[in-house]
Design a protein around this motif. Structure first.
Motif, short mmCIF file in Angstrom:
data_model
loop_
_atom_site.label_atom_id
_atom_site.label_comp_id
_atom_site.label_asym_id
_atom_site.label_seq_id
_atom_site.Cartn_x
_atom_site.Cartn_y
_atom_site.Cartn_z
N GLN A 20 0.86 -1.18 0.00
CA GLN A 20 0.00 0.00 0.00
C GLN A 20 0.90 1.23 0.00
OE1 GLN A 20 -3.28 -0.16 -0.22
NE2 GLN A 20 -3.48 -2.38 0.04
N CYS A 21 0.64 2.14 -0.94
CA CYS A 21 1.53 3.28 -1.13
C CYS A 21 0.73 4.58 -1.12
CB CYS A 21 2.27 3.18 -2.46
SG CYS A 21 3.11 1.62 -2.74
N VAL A 22 1.44 5.68 -0.87
CA VAL A 22 0.84 6.98 -1.10
C VAL A 22 0.70 7.14 -2.61
CG1 VAL A 22 1.75 7.98 1.02
CG2 VAL A 22 3.12 8.07 -1.05
N PRO A 23 -0.36 7.76 -3.10
CA PRO A 23 -0.68 7.74 -4.53
C PRO A 23 0.44 8.19 -5.45
CG PRO A 23 -2.54 8.55 -3.28
CD PRO A 23 -1.41 8.44 -2.31
N HIS A 24 1.13 9.26 -5.10
CA HIS A 24 2.12 9.80 -6.03
C HIS A 24 3.37 8.93 -6.13
CE1 HIS A 24 3.59 11.34 -2.14
NE2 HIS A 24 4.77 11.33 -2.72
N ALA A 25 3.53 7.95 -5.24
CA ALA A 25 4.76 7.15 -5.22
C ALA A 25 4.60 5.78 -5.84
CB ALA A 25 5.23 6.99 -3.77
N ALA A 26 3.37 5.33 -6.07
CA ALA A 26 3.14 3.94 -6.46
C ALA A 26 3.80 3.59 -7.79
CB ALA A 26 1.65 3.65 -6.51
N LEU A 27 3.66 4.44 -8.80
CA LEU A 27 4.19 4.11 -10.11
C LEU A 27 5.71 4.01 -10.09
CD1 LEU A 27 3.78 3.55 -13.08
CD2 LEU A 27 3.69 6.02 -13.50
N GLY A 28 6.37 4.94 -9.41
CA GLY A 28 7.83 4.90 -9.33
C GLY A 28 8.32 3.64 -8.63
N LEU A 29 7.64 3.27 -7.53
CA LEU A 29 8.03 2.05 -6.82
C LEU A 29 7.77 0.82 -7.68
CD1 LEU A 29 6.72 2.82 -3.23
CD2 LEU A 29 9.10 2.52 -3.92
N ALA A 30 6.66 0.81 -8.39
CA ALA A 30 6.35 -0.32 -9.25
C ALA A 30 7.41 -0.49 -10.33
CB ALA A 30 4.97 -0.15 -9.88
N ARG A 31 7.85 0.62 -10.92
CA ARG A 31 8.89 0.54 -11.96
C ARG A 31 10.21 0.06 -11.37
NH1 ARG A 31 7.25 6.24 -14.96
NH2 ARG A 31 5.70 5.32 -16.41
N ALA A 32 10.52 0.48 -10.15
CA ALA A 32 11.75 0.02 -9.51
C ALA A 32 11.69 -1.49 -9.25
CB ALA A 32 11.98 0.78 -8.20
N LEU A 33 10.55 -1.97 -8.81
CA LEU A 33 10.39 -3.40 -8.60
C LEU A 33 10.46 -4.16 -9.93
CD1 LEU A 33 7.52 -3.42 -5.95
CD2 LEU A 33 9.82 -4.34 -5.61
N ALA A 34 9.91 -3.58 -10.98
CA ALA A 34 9.89 -4.25 -12.28
C ALA A 34 11.29 -4.46 -12.84
CB ALA A 34 9.04 -3.46 -13.27
N GLU A 35 12.22 -3.58 -12.49
CA GLU A 35 13.58 -3.70 -13.00
C GLU A 35 14.36 -4.84 -12.34
OE1 GLU A 35 15.32 0.10 -12.43
OE2 GLU A 35 14.22 1.04 -14.09
N ARG A 36 13.85 -5.37 -11.25
CA ARG A 36 14.53 -6.47 -10.57
C ARG A 36 14.30 -7.77 -11.35
NH1 ARG A 36 15.49 -5.59 -4.90
NH2 ARG A 36 15.59 -7.86 -4.80
N GLU A 37 15.32 -8.61 -11.40
CA GLU A 37 15.19 -9.88 -12.11
C GLU A 37 14.38 -10.90 -11.33
OE1 GLU A 37 18.93 -11.40 -13.32
OE2 GLU A 37 19.37 -9.73 -14.70
N ARG A 48 6.86 6.27 1.74
CA ARG A 48 6.02 6.08 0.56
C ARG A 48 5.20 4.80 0.65
NH1 ARG A 48 10.24 6.37 -4.17
NH2 ARG A 48 11.27 4.95 -2.72
N VAL A 49 5.68 3.80 1.42
CA VAL A 49 4.96 2.54 1.60
C VAL A 49 4.29 2.57 2.96
CG1 VAL A 49 5.15 0.03 1.72
CG2 VAL A 49 6.62 1.31 0.15
N THR A 50 2.98 2.50 2.97
CA THR A 50 2.24 2.61 4.23
C THR A 50 1.96 1.27 4.88
OG1 THR A 50 0.12 2.63 3.04
CG2 THR A 50 1.17 4.76 3.48
N SER A 51 1.93 0.19 4.09
CA SER A 51 1.77 -1.15 4.67
C SER A 51 2.22 -2.19 3.66
CB SER A 51 0.31 -1.42 5.07
OG SER A 51 -0.52 -1.54 3.94
#
Length: 340
Positions: free
Chosen positions: A68-85, A126-129
């Motif tokens: 669970q993220c604050v709205p403005h941070a979710a996309l950036g965090l998702a892209r960072a996770l996506a770059e992981r193998e 940025r991550v609330t839970s």
């Protein structure tokens, strides 16, 4: 999208490395027709076959994460996770305030669990839970059969005779397959196949600096042992843009196996697995629209005995599917792959 395209997608889901000539024969069309449709789907629907390891036989475990993220941070965090193998299926849900993703962990010892919980999950304001569910039993998804988007759009799947003609000459990978030890050569081959599952054996051998027969033999060994399968990535938007929804179910333990097996028979369900956690079954559905989702929840899912709660989270964007995010152009199939 034309029905032939949906059939081609289903065929590649059955065997992602099936030669286009064999697919054409099963579908009753010309080789040239299938080759043109395949090329067009690669361009318009980002169609891609990717090689994947069956986790448990190679000593891996899979976790499903909800952040669970604050709205403005979710996309950036998702892209960072996506770059992981080690991530799969990174998606934004619940109006963009939630990230759902799969995380593959090598090994199941205490050190690996500590690394997962302490080091791998993003932290901060940025991550609330965070909720982590370990996958226990796969009912549908990955190496299991799925009729593809045709069933979601109300079109018939391939006939059983067509499916039998396309089925690879290997056993279906199973989570309970015996352990398989990967070699250094396997890791090189798998790195290429994770970007392009249809890479020709000649190209694989050139990258791994081995004989073509050696590359072919290792892939056959891994598939026969149930350690390697080929999955399909496709952008749903050009094929009707069905609505994807993540579902978290609480099922009474005595009914868990039955409910999981039942969901696996539903054409709306693309993925279903038993997990640890407060909710013990996770599923992903694809429906034509919201009315179809309501009908599925009320008429198909609701009457099943043993389900205590259902939580739904509409998927609004898929940032990453099953394969690695390509940093270079994937290897294009050569004439050898089309001819076989």
């Amino acid at each position: 999208m034309e029905y032939l395209d949906l059939q081609l997608i289903h065929a590649l889901k059955i065997d992602g490395r099936a030669p286009l000539r064999r697919i054409a024969s099963a579908l009753g069309v010309s080789d040239q027709m299938v080759a043109r449709r395949y090329a067009r789907l690669r361009e318009t629907a980002a169609l891609r076959v990717v090689g994947r390891l069956n986790p448990r036989p190679v000593g891996q475990s899979v976790w499903v994460l909800r952040l669970q993220c604050v709205p403005h941070a979710a996309l950036g965090l998702a892209r960072a996770l996506a770059e992981r193998e080690d991530t799969r299926w990174v998606r934004l849900a619940s109006g963009g305030t939630e990230i759902v993703c799969h995380l593959v962990v090598a090994g199941a010892g205490d050190d690996d669990r500590d690394e997962l919980l302490l080091d791998r999950i993003p932290a901060g304001r940025r991550v609330t839970s965070i909720t982590a569910h370990r996958l226990l039993r796969l009912f549908k998804g990955g190496p299991t059969s799925w009729d593809g988007p045709a069933s979601v759009l109300g079109r018939p799947a391939l006939s059983q005779a067509q499916q039998d003609a396309l089925a690879p000459p290997y056993p279906t990978p199973d989570a309970r397959s015996g352990p398989v030890e990967l070699t250094d050569l396997d890791h090189v081959l798998l790195a290429v196949l994770s970007r392009d599952g249809r890479a020709p054996h000649a190209a694989l051998a050139a990258t791994a600096r081995c004989h073509e027969s050696t590359a072919r033999r290792r892939i056959t060994h891994l598939r026969t042992a149930g350690a390697l399968f080929f999955d399909l990535e496709v952008d749903e938007r050009p094929i009707g843009n069905p609505s994807a929804t993540a579902m978290w179910l609480t099922v009474r333990p005595a009914h868990l196996a039955t409910i999981g097996a039942t969901l696996a028979t539903h054409p709306e369900v693309a993925y279903a697995a038993a997990t640890t956690g407060r909710t013990n079954l996770v599923a992903t559905t694809l429906t034509a629209d919201d009315e179809a989702l309501y009908t599925y929840l009320a008429d198909r899912l609701g009457p099943l005995p043993g389900i205590e709660t259902v939580e739904t989270a509409p998927i609004i964007r898929t940032v990453k599917r099953v394969g690695t995010i390509p940093k270079v152009h994937p290897i294009k199939p050569d004439n050898e792959q089309a001819r076989r």
